[in-house]
Design an enzyme around this catalytic site. Structure first.
Site, PDB file in Angstrom:
ATOM      1  N   TYR A 169      -8.135 -20.456  -0.761  1.00 26.41           N
ATOM      2  CA  TYR A 169      -7.207 -19.845  -1.731  1.00 26.41           C
ATOM      3  C   TYR A 169      -5.783 -20.361  -1.516  1.00 26.41           C
ATOM      4  CZ  TYR A 169      -3.424 -16.746  -2.833  1.00 26.41           C
ATOM      5  OH  TYR A 169      -2.188 -16.301  -3.223  1.00 26.41           O
ATOM      6  N   HIS A 170      -5.302 -20.286  -0.269  1.00 21.03           N
ATOM      7  CA  HIS A 170      -3.928 -20.732  -0.007  1.00 21.03           C
ATOM      8  C   HIS A 170      -3.769 -22.216  -0.337  1.00 21.03           C
ATOM      9  CE1 HIS A 170      -3.838 -16.979   2.493  1.00 21.03           C
ATOM     10  NE2 HIS A 170      -2.613 -16.933   2.043  1.00 21.03           N
TER      11      HIS A 170
ATOM     12  N   LYS B 293      -2.779 -22.940  -3.853  1.00 19.85           N
ATOM     13  CA  LYS B 293      -1.353 -22.724  -4.146  1.00 19.85           C
ATOM     14  C   LYS B 293      -0.531 -23.949  -3.737  1.00 19.85           C
ATOM     15  CE  LYS B 293      -1.571 -18.429  -5.671  1.00 19.85           C
ATOM     16  NZ  LYS B 293      -1.097 -17.975  -6.971  1.00 19.85           N
TER      17      LYS B 293
HETATM   18  P1  NAD Z   1      -5.402  -9.787  -9.092  1.00 20.57           P
HETATM   19  O1  NAD Z   1      -6.692 -10.462  -8.808  1.00 20.57           O
HETATM   20  O2  NAD Z   1      -5.322  -8.319  -9.018  1.00 20.57           O
HETATM   21  O3  NAD Z   1      -4.880 -10.242 -10.539  1.00 20.57           O
HETATM   22  C1  NAD Z   1      -5.084 -11.528 -11.082  1.00 20.57           C
HETATM   23  C2  NAD Z   1      -5.404 -11.349 -12.559  1.00 20.57           C
HETATM   24  O4  NAD Z   1      -5.606 -12.647 -13.137  1.00 20.57           O
HETATM   25  C3  NAD Z   1      -6.695 -10.545 -12.781  1.00 20.57           C
HETATM   26  O5  NAD Z   1      -6.498  -9.534 -13.732  1.00 20.57           O
HETATM   27  C4  NAD Z   1      -7.709 -11.598 -13.259  1.00 20.57           C
HETATM   28  O6  NAD Z   1      -8.659 -11.057 -14.142  1.00 20.57           O
HETATM   29  C5  NAD Z   1      -6.794 -12.632 -13.919  1.00 20.57           C
HETATM   30  N1  NAD Z   1      -7.327 -13.991 -13.918  1.00 20.57           N
HETATM   31  C6  NAD Z   1      -7.810 -14.710 -12.865  1.00 20.57           C
HETATM   32  N2  NAD Z   1      -8.234 -15.903 -13.291  1.00 20.57           N
HETATM   33  C7  NAD Z   1      -7.992 -15.966 -14.634  1.00 20.57           C
HETATM   34  C8  NAD Z   1      -8.223 -16.939 -15.627  1.00 20.57           C
HETATM   35  N3  NAD Z   1      -8.808 -18.101 -15.339  1.00 20.57           N
HETATM   36  N4  NAD Z   1      -7.851 -16.664 -16.904  1.00 20.57           N
HETATM   37  C9  NAD Z   1      -7.277 -15.473 -17.229  1.00 20.57           C
HETATM   38  N5  NAD Z   1      -7.051 -14.498 -16.320  1.00 20.57           N
HETATM   39  C10 NAD Z   1      -7.412 -14.750 -15.033  1.00 20.57           C
HETATM   40  O7  NAD Z   1      -4.306 -10.457  -8.114  1.00 20.57           O
HETATM   41  P2  NAD Z   1      -2.818  -9.974  -7.799  1.00 20.57           P
HETATM   42  O8  NAD Z   1      -2.811  -9.332  -6.483  1.00 20.57           O
HETATM   43  O9  NAD Z   1      -2.264  -9.298  -8.973  1.00 20.57           O
HETATM   44  O10 NAD Z   1      -2.111 -11.386  -7.629  1.00 20.57           O
HETATM   45  C11 NAD Z   1      -1.466 -12.029  -8.724  1.00 20.57           C
HETATM   46  C12 NAD Z   1      -0.846 -13.319  -8.261  1.00 20.57           C
HETATM   47  O11 NAD Z   1       0.116 -13.037  -7.244  1.00 20.57           O
HETATM   48  C13 NAD Z   1      -1.858 -14.272  -7.675  1.00 20.57           C
HETATM   49  O12 NAD Z   1      -1.642 -15.569  -8.148  1.00 20.57           O
HETATM   50  C14 NAD Z   1      -1.618 -14.193  -6.195  1.00 20.57           C
HETATM   51  O13 NAD Z   1      -1.882 -15.421  -5.606  1.00 20.57           O
HETATM   52  C15 NAD Z   1      -0.157 -13.830  -6.105  1.00 20.57           C
HETATM   53  N6  NAD Z   1       0.132 -13.048  -4.878  1.00 20.57           N
HETATM   54  C16 NAD Z   1      -0.450 -11.834  -4.654  1.00 20.57           C
HETATM   55  C17 NAD Z   1      -0.150 -11.140  -3.477  1.00 20.57           C
HETATM   56  C18 NAD Z   1      -0.759  -9.802  -3.144  1.00 20.57           C
HETATM   57  O14 NAD Z   1      -0.530  -9.296  -2.029  1.00 20.57           O
HETATM   58  N7  NAD Z   1      -1.520  -9.182  -4.030  1.00 20.57           N
HETATM   59  C19 NAD Z   1       0.744 -11.698  -2.550  1.00 20.57           C
HETATM   60  C20 NAD Z   1       1.307 -12.947  -2.804  1.00 20.57           C
HETATM   61  C21 NAD Z   1       0.980 -13.625  -3.980  1.00 20.57           C
HETATM   62  N1  USQ Z   2      -5.928  -8.549   8.804  1.00 22.07           N
HETATM   63  C1  USQ Z   2      -6.289  -7.674   9.814  1.00 22.07           C
HETATM   64  N2  USQ Z   2      -7.093  -6.630   9.491  1.00 22.07           N
HETATM   65  C2  USQ Z   2      -7.552  -6.408   8.232  1.00 22.07           C
HETATM   66  C3  USQ Z   2      -7.168  -7.295   7.204  1.00 22.07           C
HETATM   67  C4  USQ Z   2      -6.358  -8.366   7.539  1.00 22.07           C
HETATM   68  O1  USQ Z   2      -5.897  -7.821  10.956  1.00 22.07           O
HETATM   69  O2  USQ Z   2      -8.275  -5.427   8.018  1.00 22.07           O
HETATM   70  C5  USQ Z   2      -5.054  -9.682   9.120  1.00 22.07           C
HETATM   71  C6  USQ Z   2      -5.609 -11.037   8.706  1.00 22.07           C
HETATM   72  O3  USQ Z   2      -6.459 -11.590   9.689  1.00 22.07           O
HETATM   73  C7  USQ Z   2      -4.318 -11.833   8.482  1.00 22.07           C
HETATM   74  C8  USQ Z   2      -3.319 -10.791   8.018  1.00 22.07           C
HETATM   75  O4  USQ Z   2      -3.866  -9.527   8.377  1.00 22.07           O
HETATM   76  O5  USQ Z   2      -3.865 -12.347   9.694  1.00 22.07           O
HETATM   77  C9  USQ Z   2      -3.032 -10.791   6.540  1.00 22.07           C
HETATM   78  O6  USQ Z   2      -4.232 -10.643   5.787  1.00 22.07           O
HETATM   79  P1  USQ Z   2      -4.204 -10.136   4.270  1.00 22.07           P
HETATM   80  O7  USQ Z   2      -5.594 -10.052   3.767  1.00 22.07           O
HETATM   81  O8  USQ Z   2      -3.338  -8.932   4.169  1.00 22.07           O
HETATM   82  O9  USQ Z   2      -3.348 -11.313   3.543  1.00 22.07           O
HETATM   83  P2  USQ Z   2      -3.771 -12.774   3.063  1.00 22.07           P
HETATM   84  O10 USQ Z   2      -5.185 -13.086   3.275  1.00 22.07           O
HETATM   85  O11 USQ Z   2      -2.780 -13.733   3.656  1.00 22.07           O
HETATM   86  O12 USQ Z   2      -3.534 -12.738   1.492  1.00 22.07           O
HETATM   87  C10 USQ Z   2      -2.644 -11.831   0.837  1.00 22.07           C
HETATM   88  C11 USQ Z   2      -2.962 -11.891  -0.660  1.00 22.07           C
HETATM   89  C12 USQ Z   2      -2.677 -13.302  -1.171  1.00 22.07           C
HETATM   90  C13 USQ Z   2      -1.250 -13.683  -0.843  1.00 22.07           C
HETATM   91  C14 USQ Z   2      -0.964 -13.566   0.652  1.00 22.07           C
HETATM   92  C15 USQ Z   2       0.513 -13.717   0.963  1.00 22.07           C
HETATM   93  O13 USQ Z   2      -4.337 -11.542  -0.879  1.00 22.07           O
HETATM   94  O14 USQ Z   2      -2.886 -13.338  -2.585  1.00 22.07           O
HETATM   95  O15 USQ Z   2      -0.986 -15.001  -1.235  1.00 22.07           O
HETATM   96  O16 USQ Z   2      -1.308 -12.215   1.080  1.00 22.07           O
HETATM   97  S1  USQ Z   2       0.789 -14.458   2.539  1.00 22.07           S
HETATM   98  O17 USQ Z   2      -0.015 -13.745   3.535  1.00 22.07           O
HETATM   99  O18 USQ Z   2       2.194 -14.326   2.827  1.00 22.07           O
HETATM  100  O19 USQ Z   2       0.348 -15.827   2.465  1.00 22.07           O
END
Ligand code: NAD
Ligand code: USQ
Length: 404
Positions: free
Chosen positions: A189-190, A193
């Site tokens: 996933y990362h 990005k």
């Molecule tokens: P999410 O999965 O809840 O939301 C993503 C939405 O995009 C969903 O509603 C899904 O149905 C839609 N989607 C996915 N693929 C699609 C496609 N091909 N066409 C149309 N719609 C599509 O995720 P989120 O937590 O809301 O994250 C949103 C964005 O923010 C992501 O790109 C994620 O990488 C980024 N982000 C999230 C976090 C976090 O902690 N949640 C942290 C950092 C970055």
């Molecule tokens: N972790 C635990 N216990 C758990 C779950 C996670 O120790 O029950 C640890 C993981 O091993 C990791 C850290 O917590 O070291 C973060 O995990 P996470 O699932 O909270 O975050 P991550 O996988 O990095 O992904 C989430 C979002 C992603 C976003 C990212 C931002 O799902 O969309 O891009 O956070 S960042 O972490 O800054 O890259």
């Protein structure tokens, strides 16, 4: 301004859409609802009872008097549908949340790896290509991740996207340069990005698209001012082993009496931001677009860093939960320091919500309130990062802890 929000049915996209609509912007949500289908695939669901998309939108119209329109389009697969929508709507801005965002889900199997790469890179490239084909000067704001940088440096602060370097010419002259910060993704996933970043750099240079990439940390919290107005507007709260992020998982685990699942030693340090600050950051980014011809504008969208074991101790202290060190299913550095520059948003007026203020409210208002909806069997993280970590493989063959 007219704003198309791609992925506007998701955890970040929904509250961001409501926030922008509340500010008076004309919002159109585009989503293929894949996130809801993934819940079905995994046999899990949001801890909070999220309404269907039509019901959500009707509730917003009823409570705010504002209409948000919705188009069900797969941004990665239906290029023509996306291009036609953009050509018709001619939005001032496009906010791109539409990607598969869970690292554990992206590592589950070869099929999940391939889906994540195809979905995310196609979605991003289709957006860029469609903007050019439709001849639009639309500002694209993308939600990226802090994880593109990896989580460690030699002690320096991670800059906002670009690294200052000096190169030495053949004549011995030292010339300053700025490079896109070297990527170091920790999951498939990362990695997508990181690929997105290259696509943005190319289209900003070649087609003069105006692009902002928000390198966001881990979101915590659930509610925003708008999602609190009616229970039909409630935001999703993921707690399962694939989609639940660490702090929200700990809050939910505390509420249901499940020992907090710290991976390894819990020495991983990560960047965090509250969901209310996320919607405000998206607003600020939209209000401050790059100029035509500028390189991609990159902001670090995070407000504080924490070590996982410190978070667990903090949650345990306020809730009485117990903490358990569990084997780490990931291949990641067991301990790291993380220092991040986040001056741009602070200079533009962001007033952060810190953990110290919001954590207890979150436990009481969300995790405890909906605890009865939890399926405890979905809590363990079962996706592993390498073949050697598959169940049944002797521990002697597992990857040794190393800085990755
Ligand atoms: P999410 O999965 O809840 O939301 C993503 C939405 O995009 C969903 O509603 C899904 O149905 C839609 N989607 C996915 N693929 C699609 C496609 N091909 N066409 C149309 N719609 C599509 O995720 P989120 O937590 O809301 O994250 C949103 C964005 O923010 C992501 O790109 C994620 O990488 C980024 N982000 C999230 C976090 C976090 O902690 N949640 C942290 C950092 C970055
Ligand atoms: N972790 C635990 N216990 C758990 C779950 C996670 O120790 O029950 C640890 C993981 O091993 C990791 C850290 O917590 O070291 C973060 O995990 P996470 O699932 O909270 O975050 P991550 O996988 O990095 O992904 C989430 C979002 C992603 C976003 C990212 C931002 O799902 O969309 O891009 O956070 S960042 O972490 O800054 O890259």
């Amino acid at each position: 301004m007219k704003v198309v929000v791609l992925g506007g049915d998701g955890f970040c996209g929904w509250p961001a859409s409501l926030h922008l609509s509340d500010l008076g912007h004309d919002v159109v949500i585009v989503d293929n609802l894949s996130r809801r289908r993934i819940d079905e695939e995994l046999g899990t669901s949001s801890l909070t009872p999220i309404a269907g998309v039509e019901e959500r939108l009707a509730a917003w119209l009823e409570t705010s008097g504002r209409e948000i329109r919705f188009a069900q389009i797969d941004v990665a697969q239906d290029y023509d549908g996306l291009r036609d929508l953009l050509a018709t709507e001619r939005p001032d801005a496009l906010v791109h949340f539409a990607e598969q965002r869970a690292a554990p889900y992206s590592m589950k199997s070869p099929a999940h790896k391939r889906y994540t790469v195809e979905n995310n890179t196609n979605a991003t490239h289709n957006v860029l290509c469609a903007l050019v084909e439709a001849g639009l000067d639309t500002h694209l704001v993308h939600l990226g991740t802090m994880g593109v940088y990896g989580y460690g440096t030699a002690g320096m602060k991670i800059p906002e996207g670009y690294l200052d370097v000096e190169v030495t010419t053949e004549e011995g002259e030292r010339v300053p340069q700025q490079l896109l910060y070297p990527t170091n993704p920790g999951s498939i996933y990362h990695m997508t990005k990181c690929l997105d970043q290259q696509l943005f750099a190319y289209y900003a240079k070649n087609d003069r698209l105006r692009i902002t990439d928000l390198h966001q940390g881990i979101i915590w919290g659930t509610h925003t001012d708008q999602t609190l107005r009616d229970e039909r507007l409630i935001n999703r709260f993921d707690y399962d082993g694939d989609y639940g992020t660490v702090l929200n998982r700990f809050l939910m685990q505390a509420a249901v009496g499940y020992p907090l699942t710290v991976h390894g030693t819990g020495g991983q340090t990560r960047a965090f931001i509250h969901i209310r600050d996320m919607v405000r950051c998206v607003q600020i980014a939209l209000e401050n677009p790059p100029r035509l011809g500028d390189r991609v504008k990159i902001y670090n969208q995070m407000t504080e860093t924490h070590r996982v074991r410190d978070l667990a101790e903090l949650v345990a202290r306020i809730s009485g939960a117990t903490v358990e060190l569990v084997p780490n299913p990931r291949h990641e550095a067991p301990e790291n320091e993380l220092h991040v520059t986040n001056d741009t948003f602070l200079d533009l007026g962001l007033e952060p919500t810190f953990l110290s203020e919001g954590l207890l409210l979150e436990v009481e208002h969300v995790a405890e309130r909906y605890a009865a909806r939890a399926d405890l069997e979905k809590i363990p993280c079962t996706s592993v990062w390498t073949q050697e970590q598959q169940p049944g493989v002797p521990t002697s063959r597992r990857p040794v802890d190393q800085a990755v």
